[in-house]
Design an enzyme around this catalytic site. Sequence first.
Site, PDB file in Angstrom:
ATOM      1  N   GLU A  77       0.133  37.750 -36.019  1.00  0.00           N
ATOM      2  CA  GLU A  77       0.234  37.518 -34.573  1.00  0.00           C
ATOM      3  C   GLU A  77       1.137  36.318 -34.240  1.00  0.00           C
ATOM      4  OE1 GLU A  77      -4.427  38.901 -33.874  1.00  0.00           O
ATOM      5  OE2 GLU A  77      -3.868  36.777 -33.884  1.00  0.00           O
ATOM      6  N   PRO A  78       2.421  36.394 -34.558  1.00  0.00           N
ATOM      7  CA  PRO A  78       3.313  35.283 -34.198  1.00  0.00           C
ATOM      8  C   PRO A  78       3.559  35.224 -32.698  1.00  0.00           C
ATOM      9  CG  PRO A  78       4.579  37.112 -35.095  1.00  0.00           C
ATOM     10  CD  PRO A  78       3.123  37.482 -35.235  1.00  0.00           C
ATOM     11  N   GLY A  79       3.534  34.039 -32.153  1.00  0.00           N
ATOM     12  CA  GLY A  79       3.856  33.846 -30.732  1.00  0.00           C
ATOM     13  C   GLY A  79       4.904  32.773 -30.602  1.00  0.00           C
ATOM     14  N   ARG A  80       4.488  31.518 -30.846  1.00  0.00           N
ATOM     15  CA  ARG A  80       5.407  30.384 -30.814  1.00  0.00           C
ATOM     16  C   ARG A  80       6.622  30.628 -31.724  1.00  0.00           C
ATOM     17  NH1 ARG A  80       3.394  25.057 -30.426  1.00  0.00           N
ATOM     18  NH2 ARG A  80       1.397  25.889 -31.122  1.00  0.00           N
ATOM     19  N   GLY A 126       0.298  31.326 -36.059  1.00  0.00           N
ATOM     20  CA  GLY A 126       0.302  29.880 -36.229  1.00  0.00           C
ATOM     21  C   GLY A 126       1.448  29.347 -37.048  1.00  0.00           C
ATOM     22  N   CYS A 135       2.797  12.356 -10.373  1.00  0.00           N
ATOM     23  CA  CYS A 135       2.163  11.058 -10.116  1.00  0.00           C
ATOM     24  C   CYS A 135       1.088  10.786 -11.168  1.00  0.00           C
ATOM     25  CB  CYS A 135       1.571  11.043  -8.708  1.00  0.00           C
ATOM     26  SG  CYS A 135       1.101   9.402  -8.158  1.00  0.00           S
TER      27      CYS A 135
END
Length: 436
Positions: free
Chosen positions: A292-295, A250, A363
């Site tokens: 747990e780094p992702g971003r 996070g 759309c």
Amino acid sequence: MVIEHHPFPVNDKGHLEIGGLDTVKLAEKYGTPLYVYDVSMIRKNARSFVDTFKKLGVRAKVAYASKAFSSIAMLQVAKQEKLCLDVVSEGELYTALKADFPAESIHLHGNNKSQEEISMAIQNGIGCIVVDNFHDIELIETVSKQLGKKDIDVLMRVTPGVESHTHEYIMTGNEDSKFGFDLQNGQAEEAFKLMQHHEAIHFKGLHCHIGSQIFETEGFKIAADMLFKELAKWKDLYDYIPEVLNLGGGFGIRYTKEDNPLPYNVYVEELIEAVKQHVETLNIPMPEIWIEPGRSIVGNTGITLYTIGSMKNIPGIRKYVSVDGGMTDNIRPALYQAKYEAVIANKATKPITDTVSIAGKSCESGDMLIWDLSVPDIDHGDLLAVFSTGAYSYSMASHYNRIPNAAVVFVENGSDKLVVKRETYKDVVKNDLTYE
């Protein structure tokens, strides 16, 4: 020249570059919309976490949260950087196995794991299952008996009751959450007693994740306090000492000038210090710390390139500039009201003359990528580059309006490689069946 607040230079033609390559040439070669990742930046981000643990002499595992962006090529880079890997579905696990990722370094998450997912994980010998609820325990027991497997490594995900300062849809550590066992109502202790001496389970420790896009460390420290309060009780009552403490991810990144993330080493240093203080108080061995780094590994390494199409000027209100993508390749502005910065990639040094709103082609009135963007004079066919789209763009893409998914290109040290092919219309309808 470097674009303000972003690590991407501009060449002598006034074109934005990434990984040593001209974005205009990349768009000409591969078409748009196009996701482009600077792999050297991915490596740098990963190493900033790994190297800090090594520098401080702390046993640790840095697991890339593949939900941020999963592809075979991306997981191969993660493997090269000796990261572990988080997966939350059979599809993510299958991708990891196709990438030949070491199974013992894969961790399975998820709040509604199926028996098939758990069976697939155990059969392939993955390193850990993060137990999220009582149903997980039952399924592990069932699959363990079917496969004749025992001592399956697990962590227990708990909700410590911490509300992170983030968007409400991505707060996951507070009490009212679909994830994990609640520490406050006794569910966590009940699950602990089920697993501590379970014949199929090797209970390694606790896991928590308090949210995403977090810019301070206080929430992580409070979460650690809550975990150790429970662990102190379990030590006294059950003589339990954890092998692992997983404090999740996070860690925030910069999307706009409003964001002020900390250097990644600061998050790690302060997490370690918080854990050390509790370990000394309890007089127990230092557990292995997992994050747990992702971003924070891929988010700021990616840009998305679009071609500008129609323009609509409403005098006194706003000027709409439409691009050939939108919510189908980046749902976050519509889903989270996420904000982004961008530049006209082929006119990156031109003087600013206007403020426009960037609309997608779907759309939907809500298909707006950026509401107010300062731009030079723009023309049909110009190239827009949106920054920090490396996380949760490709991974959350859809086929709304039957729009094919965009291609993904990796660039590193002046070389480019297509790693995900652009879908065709044939791909979009390949699973359709007739009704005649």
